[in-house]
Scaffold this motif. Sequence first.
Motif, PDB file in Angstrom:
ATOM      1  N   PHE A 111      -7.132  -1.055   3.171  1.00 64.50           N
ATOM      2  CA  PHE A 111      -6.077  -0.928   2.078  1.00 64.50           C
ATOM      3  C   PHE A 111      -6.273  -0.030   1.228  1.00 64.50           C
ATOM      4  N   THR A 112      -7.443   0.932   1.027  1.00 63.58           N
ATOM      5  CA  THR A 112      -8.035   1.884  -0.266  1.00 63.58           C
ATOM      6  C   THR A 112      -8.087   3.256   1.544  1.00 63.58           C
ATOM      7  N   ALA A 113      -8.610   4.494   0.326  1.00 59.33           N
ATOM      8  CA  ALA A 113      -8.878   5.619   0.920  1.00 59.33           C
ATOM      9  C   ALA A 113     -10.868   4.852   1.218  1.00 59.33           C
ATOM     10  N   GLU A 114     -11.483   4.871   0.040  1.00 60.03           N
ATOM     11  CA  GLU A 114     -12.749   4.942  -0.252  1.00 60.03           C
ATOM     12  C   GLU A 114     -13.193   2.835  -0.292  1.00 60.03           C
ATOM     13  N   SER A 137       0.521  -1.346  -0.101  1.00 58.85           N
ATOM     14  CA  SER A 137       0.408  -0.085  -0.381  1.00 58.85           C
ATOM     15  C   SER A 137       0.731   1.342   0.270  1.00 58.85           C
ATOM     16  N   LEU A 161      -5.811   8.202  -2.265  1.00 56.58           N
ATOM     17  CA  LEU A 161      -4.804   8.868  -1.336  1.00 56.58           C
ATOM     18  C   LEU A 161      -4.484   7.112  -0.281  1.00 56.58           C
ATOM     19  N   LEU A 162      -5.082   6.625  -0.823  1.00 59.97           N
ATOM     20  CA  LEU A 162      -4.409   5.365  -0.110  1.00 59.97           C
ATOM     21  C   LEU A 162      -5.067   4.040  -1.526  1.00 59.97           C
ATOM     22  N   SER A 207      -3.472   0.473  -3.285  1.00 55.03           N
ATOM     23  CA  SER A 207      -2.932  -1.137  -2.520  1.00 55.03           C
ATOM     24  C   SER A 207      -3.161  -1.985  -3.809  1.00 55.03           C
TER      25      SER A 207
END
Lengths: 306, 752
Positions: free
Chosen positions: B661-664, A168, A210-211, A213
């Motif tokens: 693992f994700t922002a959304e 990530s 923004l994040l 992976s």
Amino acid sequence: MRPILALLVLALLTSACDTTRPSDHVSEPVVEAYLIVGEAFAPVRLTRTDDLDGVYDAEALGIVGASVRVVELAIDGSPARTIDYRASGVTRGLYLPVSDERVRAAVRYRLEADLPDGSRLSAETVVPGELDLIEPERFETVYQSTDQFEIRVGPSTYPGRQEIYVLSLQPLDPDPANLTPFYLDALYGIGPDETWDPASLDVTKLEDILLASSPPINAASFERLPDQSIRIRLPWFSVAFFGPVRVQVNAIDDNINDFFRYQNAQLGGSTLSPGELPNIVDTVDGGRGVFGSMARQTVELTILRP
Amino acid sequence: MSRTAAILFLALVITGSASARQSASVSGFVRDAETRETLILANVLVQGTSSGAATNTSGYYVIDGLSAGTYRILASYLGYRSAVFDVTVAAGEARRLDIELEPEGLTTGEVVVEADRESVEERQRLGVARLTTAAIRQLPTVLEPDVFRSLQLLPGVKAASDFSSGLYVRGGSPDQTLILLDRTTVYNPSHLFGFFSTFNPDAIKDVRLFKGGFPAEYGGRIGSVVDVYNKDGNRRETRGRLSVGLLSSRAFLEGPYSRGSWMVAVRRSTLEPLFAGLRSADVEGIPNAFYFYDVNAKVNIDLGRGDKVSFSGYAGQDMLDASFLEGLDIGLTYGNRTFSADWTHLFSERLFSELTVTASRYASDADFSIARTEVGRNNSVYDLTMKGDLEYVHGEGHTVKGGFWVGMFTMRLANVFDARENFASRIHAPYGSAFVQQSWKASERWNLGGGLRLSWFGEGNHVRLEPRASAEYVTRQGVRLQAAYGRYAQYLTLISSEVFSGLDTWLTTGRGVEPAYGDQFVVGVKSFLPGSIGFEWEAYYRTMRDLFQLDPFLQDPAGVDYDRLFHFGYGRAYGTELTLTRSFGRATGFVGYTLGATRRRFDAINEGAYYPPKYDRLHDLTAVVNYDLSSKWRMTTAFTYATGQAYTEPASQYRLVDFPFTAEEQPALVSPFNAARLPDYHRLDIGFTNRGRFFGFADYELQLQVINAYARRNVWFYFFDFDPDEAAGLVKRETVPQIPVPVPNIAFSLSF
């Protein structure tokens, strides 16, 4: 003969309307919690499935009044310790551990939730083994230089299979002005020779990155060194921003891996035909969702402009 | 079951042998009188008797069991004028009678109806459909006349979409169909990433589709066989044909030489001027380069009266070079090469042999550069084989055929990520099979067939026995009642995408991966209705066991044991097909209807219960009509109606709010798998063909066509957008259409 023919024609005509009616929505409980080795027990979120007619609102769908606990299981399956949870009091459906006990590596945990309607939801996770960071802790590298960022980790372990990792990247200064050329073009259609005003750009388009992976990657995909450690190179296409970024290496359990695998198929990323949407494999008794665990290492890196 | 079939087969051979006796025979080749091209499955009958034979794939026939006397021999073939010969044979004489048939013109007014009825009967074999290249060229088509798209119109054959030339035959997936070109296996017969097939209709002599219940001489697939033969080339004069179309242009040349004939056909896309114009107009997304080509060539060498050698080759390739965004480059090439050397030899009038050496190569090479991260996938298949067949006419109406097929199959697959090979697999497997089959005219009314195929695949060391049997009863009224059974085994599986065939990859059985196998039961009734309308009804039931397919939920194959790459399942399909055909007169064509179902079962899908795959369709109706408006103009229409395909309509959703693992939020759907149906599919294509002389030196053919004439917006699939612009948390169903508008096509050909 004629009645038979008439019946045959009728059968054909009626079966020609073989458009199986879409099934109706049935509300089911959903659990969500992710344990991280060495960290405090994660919050548990209890919600319900919803139909597709309106906007999904997790908080409105939160289950209140549940009794939640996580039980650490001994090798023989008997309870070794119990971590009790309480309602957060702020967010509907969110439950927090009452103690600050830490998640242990390579053990089995069972989550149990007694719901207000009298049903019980439970799920188990086997936590991956410890993941050691060997090098580096901080690094700088020039974007798209030959000097690719590498991280070396002591391998985690998982019973019955090779380790599976998810990488990530989280930008620490996610400003449109810091976007790398590929993402600037992909998100805003701005080429390298164009002039543009960062303030005029819609920053909500950045939410996806923004994040970000990787999909689950098997340990065999990485370079294995003689001391059994694994060298992981950061691919340039994963770098969306110049500046400081946080890089996480996660060794994941089966439940998280399964969610990734099946959700990928739902989103069209498999060999199934388009429009074929398999359900995510059932890892929760009495409901749906993910009760997962992982071992994680984090480093910070600065991406320099060329 | 296998033991029963073996006993039945032995009984047939023994009883057939008992019927053999010294007798006269008539044998020879049947050829096109204009080109001297041999004709496959032409009918040769002894009038006033029940004796007769069909030519084999080399155009050779044998009628045995004749007593001394004078006979009237009738030869017929669809699209050709029938011919009659009076032949006198002495006892024990083996009489050679090579026959040439005159092709009909565009108009068909002088046809001997009775004879053509008989030639149609030859087509009425159980589970077999035949297409002529003339029919393929006449059908309205999207941009390019296409063999497989023409086959898709036949009852029992379905298409995945308007964009796919893949064949879904009697509930089977495309990899369950063996595709042969001059006895050579073709592994990815597509151009334009699946949009149409590789076979250039100019080069093709004969296309036969065995939809099911096929004989023991074919194997390797559990579903069906497409057997394509290239033209041999004109043995009388040098002829040519030039065609210009919207998508590609074609050139075809054939002719004789001192020892035989030759043929070469070339086709290449001609999209470069269009791309250049679009690029100059600053249209985005235009590839830097895209083309496809194919070349078919064949040379025949006549070594003597009973020996012929032919060399046949095919080469085709698709290439795409495209750049999108800042730093996204795509390079993709894929294509097939095939080569076959074939020797046919007549040991005697009753013993025919064919020996073939084939080589087939399929390779795909996909390279992506994404912001200087190099990603690639390289796959190749090499298949070297030798096949030998012996065909012996043993007595009156009794033919025995046996043969072998040995080969070496090599598959390489490598995935590259970030310039490092992270997955590599190589399968190098010998394989082989042997078969024996017979057809026996047991009486004036009964025709019996039986066969046995023994197959072996080196990877995993699997051996399978595949019995086949067939029976036909002809009533006094000429109605044919037919039945067939067969067991089939398959050692290969295809990783493919309905959307894009450019990355097709073949995998094989192996340790822990058993071959797929299945049984097929077929019954049929064939007859003629008043007005020489052919009537064909067939019903089938087939099983598919031990299906092995790439696990659709496998994210990363690296380090995974071979048997864990797959998921294993079962399938079944059943249905009935009705076809009415009119082959003569101003209005010709066919109407085909299929009532069918196919189901699959895999543990990880639909909670392990049977489900309909996307290509399942309960009803399928096709009507193809050709009408001669005048001596120069012909109209062709093709109408298709089909039940909507199965798809998954989500019932519920949930979202993972805290996914680390994700922002959304991460969406997930809960749905009964493939329990809903897309709207019914229907489409009308119309074409007009004008023929005449072109300034006195060539014949021209102008085709004007419209695909989807009334602009039916058929649905290809639904796509669910979890993050639409309207609101976060909303799920929006987007429709992805098939060809949504009328598509015109124009093509012009010159034959000289």
